[in-house]
Design a protein around this motif. Sequence first.
Motif, mmCIF file in Angstrom:
data_model
loop_
_atom_site.group_PDB
_atom_site.id
_atom_site.type_symbol
_atom_site.label_atom_id
_atom_site.label_comp_id
_atom_site.label_asym_id
_atom_site.label_seq_id
_atom_site.Cartn_x
_atom_site.Cartn_y
_atom_site.Cartn_z
ATOM 1 N N GLY A 1 26.315 27.690 28.617
ATOM 2 C CA GLY A 1 27.114 28.908 28.636
ATOM 3 C C GLY A 1 26.330 30.155 28.308
ATOM 4 N N ILE A 2 26.958 31.281 28.584
ATOM 5 C CA ILE A 2 26.369 32.591 28.347
ATOM 6 C C ILE A 2 27.214 33.329 27.322
ATOM 7 C CG2 ILE A 2 25.800 34.821 29.413
ATOM 8 C CD1 ILE A 2 25.401 33.283 32.050
ATOM 9 N N LEU A 3 26.569 33.941 26.346
ATOM 10 C CA LEU A 3 27.272 34.660 25.292
ATOM 11 C C LEU A 3 26.819 36.115 25.275
ATOM 12 C CD1 LEU A 3 28.196 33.497 21.748
ATOM 13 C CD2 LEU A 3 27.074 35.709 22.050
ATOM 14 N N VAL A 4 27.774 37.030 25.261
ATOM 15 C CA VAL A 4 27.502 38.463 25.167
ATOM 16 C C VAL A 4 27.954 38.956 23.796
ATOM 17 C CG1 VAL A 4 28.087 40.750 26.065
ATOM 18 C CG2 VAL A 4 27.745 38.827 27.647
ATOM 19 N N VAL A 5 27.062 39.622 23.078
ATOM 20 C CA VAL A 5 27.402 40.211 21.790
ATOM 21 C C VAL A 5 28.016 41.584 22.051
ATOM 22 C CG1 VAL A 5 26.555 40.987 19.552
ATOM 23 C CG2 VAL A 5 25.569 38.945 20.625
ATOM 24 N N VAL A 6 29.277 41.736 21.700
ATOM 25 C CA VAL A 6 30.013 42.973 21.973
ATOM 26 C C VAL A 6 29.657 44.027 20.926
ATOM 27 C CG1 VAL A 6 32.307 44.026 22.133
ATOM 28 C CG2 VAL A 6 31.903 41.727 23.075
ATOM 29 N N GLU A 7 29.209 45.176 21.406
ATOM 30 C CA GLU A 7 28.883 46.284 20.512
ATOM 31 C C GLU A 7 30.008 47.305 20.525
ATOM 32 O OE1 GLU A 7 25.625 49.923 20.044
ATOM 33 O OE2 GLU A 7 25.116 48.163 21.276
ATOM 34 N N LEU B 1 23.054 37.699 25.472
ATOM 35 C CA LEU B 1 22.758 39.041 25.962
ATOM 36 C C LEU B 1 23.233 40.105 24.982
ATOM 37 C CD1 LEU B 1 23.914 38.567 29.675
ATOM 38 C CD2 LEU B 1 21.610 38.257 28.732
ATOM 39 N N PHE B 2 22.402 41.135 24.796
ATOM 40 C CA PHE B 2 22.722 42.289 23.962
ATOM 41 C C PHE B 2 22.501 43.548 24.788
ATOM 42 C CE2 PHE B 2 20.759 38.967 21.461
ATOM 43 C CZ PHE B 2 21.455 38.906 20.252
ATOM 44 N N GLY B 3 23.183 44.627 24.456
ATOM 45 C CA GLY B 3 22.891 45.916 25.057
ATOM 46 C C GLY B 3 21.588 46.460 24.503
ATOM 47 N N ALA B 4 20.803 47.103 25.367
ATOM 48 C CA ALA B 4 19.540 47.711 24.908
ATOM 49 C C ALA B 4 19.824 49.097 24.343
ATOM 50 C CB ALA B 4 18.539 47.786 26.053
ATOM 51 N N THR B 5 20.607 49.107 23.276
ATOM 52 C CA THR B 5 20.949 50.325 22.538
ATOM 53 C C THR B 5 20.206 50.283 21.209
ATOM 54 O OG1 THR B 5 22.828 49.237 21.480
ATOM 55 C CG2 THR B 5 23.246 50.326 23.596
ATOM 56 N N ALA C 1 13.081 42.258 26.212
ATOM 57 C CA ALA C 1 13.734 43.515 25.842
ATOM 58 C C ALA C 1 13.832 44.490 27.011
ATOM 59 C CB ALA C 1 12.970 44.172 24.693
ATOM 60 N N ASP C 2 14.910 45.284 26.992
ATOM 61 C CA ASP C 2 15.063 46.424 27.894
ATOM 62 C C ASP C 2 15.070 46.023 29.363
ATOM 63 O OD1 ASP C 2 15.579 49.122 27.722
ATOM 64 O OD2 ASP C 2 13.511 49.722 28.079
ATOM 65 N N CYS C 3 15.839 45.004 29.697
ATOM 66 C CA CYS C 3 15.887 44.498 31.076
ATOM 67 C C CYS C 3 16.663 45.439 31.992
ATOM 68 C CB CYS C 3 16.537 43.118 31.114
ATOM 69 S SG CYS C 3 15.591 41.852 30.243
ATOM 70 N N THR C 4 16.244 45.463 33.250
ATOM 71 C CA THR C 4 16.964 46.232 34.266
ATOM 72 C C THR C 4 17.501 45.323 35.367
ATOM 73 O OG1 THR C 4 14.883 46.668 35.423
ATOM 74 C CG2 THR C 4 15.634 48.332 33.846
ATOM 75 N N ALA C 5 17.255 44.022 35.248
ATOM 76 C CA ALA C 5 17.808 43.047 36.190
ATOM 77 C C ALA C 5 17.909 41.705 35.479
ATOM 78 C CB ALA C 5 16.938 42.926 37.436
ATOM 79 N N LEU C 6 19.009 40.988 35.724
ATOM 80 C CA LEU C 6 19.221 39.668 35.144
ATOM 81 C C LEU C 6 19.794 38.745 36.220
ATOM 82 C CD1 LEU C 6 20.973 40.616 31.768
ATOM 83 C CD2 LEU C 6 18.623 39.808 32.009
ATOM 84 N N ASP C 7 19.265 37.532 36.257
ATOM 85 C CA ASP C 7 19.798 36.522 37.173
ATOM 86 C C ASP C 7 19.479 35.163 36.578
ATOM 87 O OD1 ASP C 7 21.053 35.374 39.316
ATOM 88 O OD2 ASP C 7 19.680 36.157 40.839
ATOM 89 N N VAL C 8 19.956 34.113 37.208
ATOM 90 C CA VAL C 8 19.675 32.764 36.729
ATOM 91 C C VAL C 8 19.308 31.861 37.892
ATOM 92 C CG1 VAL C 8 21.093 32.774 34.638
ATOM 93 C CG2 VAL C 8 22.148 32.236 36.846
ATOM 94 N N GLN D 1 18.050 31.431 25.479
ATOM 95 C CA GLN D 1 17.244 32.453 26.136
ATOM 96 C C GLN D 1 17.916 33.791 25.832
ATOM 97 O OE1 GLN D 1 16.280 30.728 30.360
ATOM 98 N NE2 GLN D 1 18.192 29.842 29.629
ATOM 99 N N MET D 2 17.169 34.759 25.329
ATOM 100 C CA MET D 2 17.790 36.005 24.872
ATOM 101 C C MET D 2 17.192 37.217 25.577
ATOM 102 S SD MET D 2 18.607 35.513 20.839
ATOM 103 C CE MET D 2 16.976 36.041 20.303
ATOM 104 N N ALA D 3 18.042 38.217 25.782
ATOM 105 C CA ALA D 3 17.575 39.443 26.425
ATOM 106 C C ALA D 3 18.461 40.613 26.015
ATOM 107 C CB ALA D 3 17.595 39.290 27.951
ATOM 108 N N THR D 4 17.857 41.796 25.984
ATOM 109 C CA THR D 4 18.636 43.027 25.878
ATOM 110 C C THR D 4 18.559 43.702 27.244
ATOM 111 O OG1 THR D 4 16.770 44.434 25.181
ATOM 112 C CG2 THR D 4 18.025 43.295 23.438
ATOM 113 N N ALA D 5 19.639 44.370 27.648
ATOM 114 C CA ALA D 5 19.684 45.012 28.962
ATOM 115 C C ALA D 5 20.168 46.446 28.827
ATOM 116 C CB ALA D 5 20.593 44.234 29.905
ATOM 117 N N ARG D 6 19.608 47.314 29.640
ATOM 118 C CA ARG D 6 19.927 48.728 29.565
ATOM 119 C C ARG D 6 21.383 49.009 29.950
ATOM 120 N NH1 ARG D 6 14.941 52.062 32.411
ATOM 121 N NH2 ARG D 6 13.217 51.137 31.227
#
Length: 347
Positions: free
Chosen positions: A19-25, A110-114, A134-141, A172-177
């Motif tokens: 599964g995929i988890l998004v941390v809500v800011e 996934l986290f926001g790149a804030t 960090a600071d991704c501009t594209a995400l896929d699997v 697997q972790m990433a922040t996205a803009r």
Amino acid sequence: MSVEHLEKQPATSISDYEGILVVVEHRGGTAKKVSWQLLGQGRRMADKLGAPLMALVIGHQVKHLAQEAVVFGADHVYICDNESLNDYRTKPYSRVCLDVFAQAKPEIVLFGATATGRDLAGAIATHLPTGLTADCTALDVEPQPSRILLASRPAFSEKMMATILCKKYRPQMATARPGVFQALQRDDTRTGNVIHVPFHDHYGETATRVIDFITEVNSINLEEADIIIAGGRGLGGPEVFGLLQELADALDGTVGASRAAVDAGWVMHERQIGQTGQTVRPKLIIAAGISGAVQFTVGMQHADMIIAINKDPEAPIFQIAHYGIVGDLFKVLPEIIAEAKKRRGLA
């Protein structure tokens, strides 16, 4: 919407994670747009993997955000609600995240790149035997069998894109803009599970406390702007940005700029749009005197409406613009400003 309670079930191998988890800011109970944008992309990737999409909400009096997460695509929402979590602080929030990750076992987080997202993700990464892109501009699997996150971001002084893989460890972790991905349309008919995460006393143990938030009256937040009036090298100097500000004021918008205008010292860097600036997704962007180099367009190409003003009919910006005006911006802008003021009764 059913309610469950978290129980400890430690993971032992990569196959235990799914599964995929998004941390809500959020700030003051209002979610940041990037949270719903990441849920939108998370939903697309989760469907590709045949896996659940999860969200994590941390704070105080934020139960409404759990329902909002479901509305925007989450199947399961973990929520830790306590007065001690009212304001973001690194230690308490990271401790909650680490406990939830251990129980929920997401394969991707996934986290926001804030400012907050980068701080939280970095703190968590120091405690886990895994990587963080960090600071991704594209995400896929990649689908079965690898289920690898393809996390792409600018590299080598923004001259190329690098796709970074984490093959051997989970999550697997990433922040996205913010502004890169599109949120799903609200679906108030969706249902999901809310899992309450118990608050433990050690979550609140920290050497810091928040005394007050001071919001700058003139702060610039392009990421949240619905209307942006952007200027580039074609303006010829800093004084012309006054015209852009006049139009922005008439439309309740915000002034942005290309890298060329920022490098020339005409405006502050916080107004820069593009690879080395901010990625935006406004309802309307008017690009005046901007040629349309890739460095700029990647930061605004997903706007709902793009209007370009340039005297060069061959300018690349016209290739992505919905409407183009070929002409002298010093003649065009005053006409647009006058019409905007007239329609809003400001003339």
